[in-house]
Design a protein around this motif. Structure first.
Motif, PDB file in Angstrom:
ATOM      1  N   SER A 113     -29.815  -6.522  20.993  1.00  0.00           N
ATOM      2  CA  SER A 113     -29.979  -5.798  22.246  1.00  0.00           C
ATOM      3  C   SER A 113     -28.810  -4.851  22.426  1.00  0.00           C
ATOM      4  O   SER A 113     -27.728  -5.107  21.954  1.00  0.00           O
ATOM      5  CB  SER A 113     -30.044  -6.756  23.438  1.00  0.00           C
TER       6      SER A 113
ATOM      7  N   ASN B 290     -36.582  -7.665  31.014  1.00  0.00           N
ATOM      8  CA  ASN B 290     -35.489  -6.882  31.580  1.00  0.00           C
ATOM      9  C   ASN B 290     -35.786  -6.622  33.055  1.00  0.00           C
ATOM     10  O   ASN B 290     -36.725  -5.906  33.399  1.00  0.00           O
ATOM     11  CB  ASN B 290     -35.358  -5.565  30.804  1.00  0.00           C
TER      12      ASN B 290
ATOM     13  N   CYS C 134     -32.684  -0.123  22.069  1.00  0.00           N
ATOM     14  CA  CYS C 134     -32.079  -1.359  22.562  1.00  0.00           C
ATOM     15  C   CYS C 134     -32.304  -2.554  21.633  1.00  0.00           C
ATOM     16  O   CYS C 134     -31.452  -3.428  21.533  1.00  0.00           O
ATOM     17  CB  CYS C 134     -32.624  -1.711  23.939  1.00  0.00           C
ATOM     18  N   TYR C 135     -33.472  -2.590  20.975  1.00  0.00           N
ATOM     19  CA  TYR C 135     -33.825  -3.734  20.129  1.00  0.00           C
ATOM     20  C   TYR C 135     -34.496  -3.224  18.865  1.00  0.00           C
ATOM     21  O   TYR C 135     -35.268  -2.268  18.915  1.00  0.00           O
ATOM     22  CB  TYR C 135     -34.775  -4.688  20.869  1.00  0.00           C
TER      23      TYR C 135
ATOM     24  N   LEU D 296     -27.407  -1.326  25.229  1.00  0.00           N
ATOM     25  CA  LEU D 296     -27.599  -0.673  26.521  1.00  0.00           C
ATOM     26  C   LEU D 296     -28.141   0.728  26.346  1.00  0.00           C
ATOM     27  O   LEU D 296     -27.941   1.319  25.297  1.00  0.00           O
ATOM     28  CB  LEU D 296     -26.269  -0.628  27.290  1.00  0.00           C
TER      29      LEU D 296
ATOM     30  N   HIS E 165     -31.162  -0.442  32.725  1.00  0.00           N
ATOM     31  CA  HIS E 165     -31.434  -1.484  31.751  1.00  0.00           C
ATOM     32  C   HIS E 165     -30.278  -2.471  31.781  1.00  0.00           C
ATOM     33  O   HIS E 165     -29.118  -2.100  31.698  1.00  0.00           O
ATOM     34  CB  HIS E 165     -31.566  -0.871  30.346  1.00  0.00           C
TER      35      HIS E 165
END
Length: 389
Positions: free
Chosen positions: A387, A311, A367-368, A389, A318
């Motif tokens: 993924s 990232n 995010c993940y 935000l 992000h």
């Protein structure tokens, strides 16, 4: 004087025709006559941005590595692991797009020519941090991020001869030019500056390839990523397959709520030769000789399966860099979230088995993420991530 001028123009025309014919030979798949390219038996033009050179297997550039000068080449693994799980879950009709334009003859290996200029040092720098997730201190909290690399993986500790997984193929979105998205297997050993890794899977990496396509890749390091090498950017990997090219595009990827495509990736230490073989869809692509490594000259101490992104945090936020399909496990399984299927480790008896005592690691769950679905898929390991935000 007129005879001299006529002779001069005749020679110029002959030279021009020779140059044109030579250039045509470079893209039409005919034998290349140039003395500088005697190792290249055939060249295949895929598109304006991709060319495949078919190298004589015994004259491939990787053999210039000092440790490989007297190498006795191994063409195939001496044996296959026992009890490997294989089925037709997901299909890959055509492995790589360049197959549509030609084939490399037996006795040659396909090597992708670098056409677009790229900064390989930059791409390697951002490919892994100095201290990867494999070296994460125990004090690191789940939401902490090391140098903008983020992960959703499982770890299996132990001395193994390798691992395999059927990995779902997607084309995730990455925002900034230096961002990456990866789904892969890590085979690891050692620590600190003596940390060794072999990696195998697919990635989207614009700095390396000049586009945002999903491509087959391998990577290795012997010094904790101070110097790492992707595909054939440096000598070391001995390519043996005439069918599979490193760094080339997959012909098909999965579609959201549609057809799912996957491919089986395997990293495997030959018990006889000690070489670390890389396989795709059951095809031995080639191997890293054991002599290249310090710690992996023996066995692994850890194997990891999962996803990684870099990232860039452009504009102080992000970015939208996706991992896998770009959808959380909570949104659904097959066709929505990305998966790893038939995840196995290969033990010291050359037997493939389900991993035990796994350790999930997610660097940034907001995010993940991932989950392991044992019941629905009959105890076959199933990994999903996304993924956000």
């Amino acid at each position: 004087m007129s005879k001299f001028i006529a002779s001069f123009w005749s020679m110029s025309i002959i030279l021009l025709v020779f140059v044109i014919l030579t250039l045509e030979e470079l893209v039409d798949g005919r034998t290349i006559l140039s003395a500088a390219n005697k190792a290249i038996i055939k060249t295949i033009k895929v598109d304006e941005d991709e060319i495949i050179d078919c190298y004589d297997i015994y004259r491939q550039p990787s053999l210039n590595h000092p440790l490989l000068y007297n190498l006795t080449m191994q063409m195939r693994p001496s044996m296959n692991p026992k009890n490997v799980k294989l089925d037709n879950f997901g299909t890959l009709q055509l492995t790589q797009t360049w197959h549509k334009y030609g084939t490399c003859p037996q006795g040659t290996v396909p090597i992708r020519r670098n056409i677009k200029h790229y900064n390989s040092t930059l791409s390697r720098k951002h490919r892994r941090p100095k201290f990867s997730h494999s070296e994460t201190p125990n004090t690191l909290q789940p939401n902490d991020v090391i140098e903008a690399h983020e992960y959703a993986v499982i770890r299996v500790h132990g001395n193994f001869l390798g691992g395999q997984a059927k990995i779902n193929l997607w084309n995730p979105v990455v925002e900034a030019p230096i961002e990456i998205s990866v789904s892969q297997i890590w085979v690891l050993a050692g620590d600190s500056d003596d940390f060794n890794s072999i990696e195998d899977g697919w990635e989207v990496c614009e700095p390396r390839y000049g586009d945002y396509q999903t491509r087959f890749f391998i990577l290795w390091t012997t010094d904790n990523y101070k110097n790492s090498c992707t595909n054939l950017e440096c000598e070391g990997f001995v390519h043996t397959s005439s069918d599979i090219a490193l760094g080339c595009k997959f012909s098909e990827v999965s579609t959201f709520k549609g057809n799912q495509k996957d491919a089986t990736f395997r990293i495997y230490k030959d018990p006889s030769s000690g070489n670390w073989w890389v396989e795709l869809q059951g095809i031995p692509v080639g191997y890293y000789p054991s002599s290249l490594f310090t710690q992996l000259s023996k066995t692994t101490t850890k194997i990891e399966f999962g996803g990684e992104i870099y990232n860039d945090r452009s504009k102080g936020r992000h970015t939208i860099a996706q991992m896998g399909s770009g959808h959380f496990p909570s949104e659904g399984g097959l066709g929505i979230s990305s998966y790893f299927h038939h995840v196995q480790v290969i033990d010291g008896n050359n037997e493939a088995k389900d991993p035990e005592d796994i350790e999930p690691y997610v660097s940034n769950p907001s995010c993940y993420n991932l989950k392991i679905d044992k019941k629905k898929y009959k105890w076959l390991w199933f990994f999903l991530w996304r993924s956000g935000l």
